[in-house]
Design an enzyme around this catalytic site. Structure first.
Site, short mmCIF file in Angstrom:
data_model
loop_
_atom_site.label_atom_id
_atom_site.label_comp_id
_atom_site.label_asym_id
_atom_site.label_seq_id
_atom_site.Cartn_x
_atom_site.Cartn_y
_atom_site.Cartn_z
N ASN A 47 0.84 -1.19 0.00
CA ASN A 47 0.00 0.00 0.00
C ASN A 47 0.88 1.25 0.00
OD1 ASN A 47 0.54 -0.86 2.70
ND2 ASN A 47 -1.25 0.22 3.50
N GLU A 88 0.39 5.25 0.69
CA GLU A 88 -0.53 6.28 1.19
C GLU A 88 -0.14 7.67 0.68
OE1 GLU A 88 -0.87 5.57 5.44
OE2 GLU A 88 -2.15 3.84 5.03
N CYS A 132 -4.19 0.64 -2.33
CA CYS A 132 -4.02 -0.58 -1.55
C CYS A 132 -2.95 -1.49 -2.18
CB CYS A 132 -5.32 -1.37 -1.50
SG CYS A 132 -6.62 -0.65 -0.50
N GLU A 157 -3.10 -4.64 -2.89
CA GLU A 157 -3.64 -5.52 -3.92
C GLU A 157 -3.71 -4.80 -5.26
OE1 GLU A 157 -4.80 -4.80 -0.93
OE2 GLU A 157 -6.08 -6.39 -0.12
N CYS A 179 -10.23 -4.93 0.72
CA CYS A 179 -11.38 -4.01 0.72
C CYS A 179 -12.25 -4.26 -0.50
CB CYS A 179 -10.90 -2.56 0.76
SG CYS A 179 -10.34 -1.92 -0.83
N1 THU Z 1 -5.23 -1.51 2.82
C1 THU Z 1 -4.65 -2.31 1.86
O1 THU Z 1 -3.63 -1.97 1.27
N2 THU Z 1 -5.26 -3.49 1.57
C2 THU Z 1 -6.26 -4.02 2.31
O2 THU Z 1 -6.62 -5.17 2.06
C3 THU Z 1 -6.91 -3.24 3.38
C4 THU Z 1 -6.45 -1.84 3.50
C5 THU Z 1 -4.53 -0.27 3.18
C6 THU Z 1 -5.13 1.00 2.78
C7 THU Z 1 -4.51 1.97 3.79
O3 THU Z 1 -3.22 2.35 3.32
C8 THU Z 1 -4.33 1.11 5.03
O4 THU Z 1 -4.41 -0.23 4.59
C9 THU Z 1 -5.37 1.37 6.10
O5 THU Z 1 -6.65 1.30 5.57
#
Ligand code: THU
Length: 139
Positions: free
Chosen positions: A44, A46, A55, A57, A93
């Protein structure tokens, strides 16, 4: 094809080490397996404006698709706070499940949720996203 699910989780754990998470501190790693055996890792990423966050994935999918890949067998996902090891599963998500729906056969594509101990859950995309809306609808 035979999928080495534990090996895929190991790749996800490696990818997770590269997560850029200064805001949530929740670090996620993913490893996407193509049908011909290549693995694309993603973390991920940000952003100070929050909504541009990607994310793990989707990072893996967008890396692979942008390299020309279109046929996928499985994805492994691990997540935890950055100062800890993944001890519980981190489920994808809804947006990431929808991206999987675009490129994967829901009946055969496997979503593998791991921890530092290895595979904990292995489900089809159909199980993860029942009644999904996919590209076949628009054909
Ligand atoms: N996030 C992911 O990268 N994948 C997931 O399956 C769930 C959430 C990330 C998004 C954000 O950077 C952090 O987790 C918190 O939500």
């Amino acid at each position: 094809m035979v999928i080495n699910e534990n090996e895929l989780v190991q790749h996800a754990l490696q990818a997770r080490k590269r997560a850029y998470v200064p805001y949530s501190h929740w670090a996620v790693g993913a490893a996407l397996l193509t049908k011909d055996g290549r693995i694309y890792e993603g973390c991920n990423i940000e952003n100070a404006a929050y909504t541009p966050t990607n994310c793990a994935e989707r990072t893996a999918f967008f890396k692979a698709v942008s390299e020309g890949e279109r046929e996928f067998a499985a994805i492994a996902v691990v997540g935890a706070y950055e100062d800890a090891e993944p001890e519980q599963i981190c489920a994808p998500c809804g947006v990431c499940r929808q991206v999987m729906m675009e490129f994967c056969d829901p009946e055969t594509f496997r979503v593998i949720l791991g921890t530092k101990e290895g595979v904990q859950v292995s489900k089809t995309l159909q199980e993860m996203l029942p009644y999904g809306f996919g590209p076949d609808v628009l054909k």
